[in-house]
Structures are given as C-alpha cells and as structure tokens.
Design a protein around this motif. Sequence first.
Motif, PDB file in Angstrom:
ATOM      1  N   GLY A  74     -10.004  29.410 -12.118  1.00 19.22           N
ATOM      2  CA  GLY A  74      -9.187  30.613 -12.105  1.00 19.22           C
ATOM      3  C   GLY A  74      -8.354  30.716 -10.843  1.00 19.22           C
ATOM      4  O   GLY A  74      -8.698  30.163  -9.799  1.00 19.22           O
ATOM      5  N   HIS A  75      -7.246  31.420 -10.979  1.00 19.75           N
ATOM      6  CA  HIS A  75      -6.327  31.618  -9.859  1.00 19.75           C
ATOM      7  C   HIS A  75      -6.989  32.464  -8.780  1.00 19.75           C
ATOM      8  O   HIS A  75      -7.480  33.559  -9.061  1.00 19.75           O
ATOM      9  N   SER A  76      -7.014  31.936  -7.555  1.00 22.16           N
ATOM     10  CA  SER A  76      -7.604  32.671  -6.443  1.00 22.16           C
ATOM     11  C   SER A  76      -7.136  32.088  -5.120  1.00 22.16           C
ATOM     12  O   SER A  76      -7.660  31.066  -4.672  1.00 22.16           O
ATOM     13  N   PRO A  77      -6.157  32.737  -4.483  1.00 20.79           N
ATOM     14  CA  PRO A  77      -5.738  32.259  -3.161  1.00 20.79           C
ATOM     15  C   PRO A  77      -6.893  32.251  -2.158  1.00 20.79           C
ATOM     16  O   PRO A  77      -6.995  31.348  -1.332  1.00 20.79           O
ATOM     17  N   GLY A  78      -7.793  33.238  -2.249  1.00 16.04           N
ATOM     18  CA  GLY A  78      -8.935  33.285  -1.337  1.00 16.04           C
ATOM     19  C   GLY A  78      -9.876  32.109  -1.542  1.00 16.04           C
ATOM     20  O   GLY A  78     -10.293  31.453  -0.586  1.00 16.04           O
ATOM     21  N   ALA A  79     -10.228  31.827  -2.793  1.00 17.24           N
ATOM     22  CA  ALA A  79     -11.108  30.694  -3.082  1.00 17.24           C
ATOM     23  C   ALA A  79     -10.424  29.372  -2.749  1.00 17.24           C
ATOM     24  O   ALA A  79     -11.082  28.430  -2.303  1.00 17.24           O
ATOM     25  N   ASP A  80      -9.107  29.307  -2.947  1.00 19.37           N
ATOM     26  CA  ASP A  80      -8.373  28.097  -2.560  1.00 19.37           C
ATOM     27  C   ASP A  80      -8.461  27.891  -1.051  1.00 19.37           C
ATOM     28  O   ASP A  80      -8.654  26.763  -0.583  1.00 19.37           O
ATOM     29  N   LYS A  81      -8.344  28.962  -0.285  1.00 17.09           N
ATOM     30  CA  LYS A  81      -8.463  28.878   1.171  1.00 17.09           C
ATOM     31  C   LYS A  81      -9.868  28.422   1.559  1.00 17.09           C
ATOM     32  O   LYS A  81     -10.045  27.566   2.429  1.00 17.09           O
ATOM     33  N   GLU A  82     -10.882  28.978   0.901  1.00 13.26           N
ATOM     34  CA  GLU A  82     -12.260  28.570   1.170  1.00 13.26           C
ATOM     35  C   GLU A  82     -12.467  27.088   0.848  1.00 13.26           C
ATOM     36  O   GLU A  82     -13.160  26.378   1.582  1.00 13.26           O
ATOM     37  N   ALA A  83     -11.867  26.615  -0.238  1.00 12.78           N
ATOM     38  CA  ALA A  83     -11.975  25.201  -0.598  1.00 12.78           C
ATOM     39  C   ALA A  83     -11.319  24.325   0.469  1.00 12.78           C
ATOM     40  O   ALA A  83     -11.844  23.253   0.809  1.00 12.78           O
ATOM     41  N   GLU A  84     -10.185  24.757   1.003  1.00 15.68           N
ATOM     42  CA  GLU A  84      -9.545  24.020   2.104  1.00 15.68           C
ATOM     43  C   GLU A  84     -10.484  23.933   3.299  1.00 15.68           C
ATOM     44  O   GLU A  84     -10.628  22.881   3.912  1.00 15.68           O
ATOM     45  N   TRP A  85     -11.097  25.068   3.652  1.00 12.21           N
ATOM     46  CA  TRP A  85     -12.036  25.082   4.775  1.00 12.21           C
ATOM     47  C   TRP A  85     -13.198  24.142   4.523  1.00 12.21           C
ATOM     48  O   TRP A  85     -13.639  23.425   5.414  1.00 12.21           O
ATOM     49  N   ALA A  86     -13.733  24.157   3.295  1.00 11.47           N
ATOM     50  CA  ALA A  86     -14.854  23.281   2.966  1.00 11.47           C
ATOM     51  C   ALA A  86     -14.469  21.825   3.195  1.00 11.47           C
ATOM     52  O   ALA A  86     -15.214  21.066   3.827  1.00 11.47           O
TER      53      ALA A  86
END
Length: 107
Positions: A74-86
């Motif tokens: 699902g679309h989620s800029p916040g989760a995308d940012k968290e994935a980048e951090w991971a």
Amino acid sequence: MYVYVAGPYTNGDSVLNVRAVCAAAERIIAAGHVPFVPHLYHLWHLIAPKEYQYWLDLDRAWLRKCEVMVRLPGHSPGADKEAEWAKEEGIAVISLEDFLRRAGGGG
C-alpha cells in the motif's frame, strides 16, 4: 526474531490500517517472533499528541533494534521512509508472506 512492521497509516482509513498491521503482527507472533507495531502510537497520540517528527524519531530508534522489517503493501510515504532507513542500517525489508515462509509459520 524482532520484526518491525511497516505499512500505510494515513492513506485511507487510519483505523483500518492499524487493524491490518495488528493482524500481521498476530501472524508474526504465531510464527514465534516478536513484532514492533509503530501504528499503535495512534492510541498514544490520542492521549499525548506530539509532532509527526517525534513519532518518526521513535520509529527510527525502534527500527535499529529489529532484525528485519516486514513492509505491508500500500501507498505510504512514511513506511517508504522507514524502509529506506532499514536498508541504510542493513536490515532486510520483505513482505509478510516472504517473512513467514523464510522464518517459519507458513505464509
């Protein structure tokens, strides 16, 4: 294994999004692992509202303690940012089904 669960929160109905992440966390627990669910800040925020960055800072601190991130669809800029951090931290980012297949618990 400690598992950070990331997925949509503000896109769509936030209550249903919290429910979906909790359902994923239940499957992770059933497979013998320990999920971290940042969506539960939803309730905390109702009691003690904070700025968005406050919650992101907590997310990043918890993410560093986890061994893997499960990214729900699902679309989620916040989760995308968290994935980048991971990825920056060397933490694998995988789907729930892939996690369950690899870590036990079917899929």
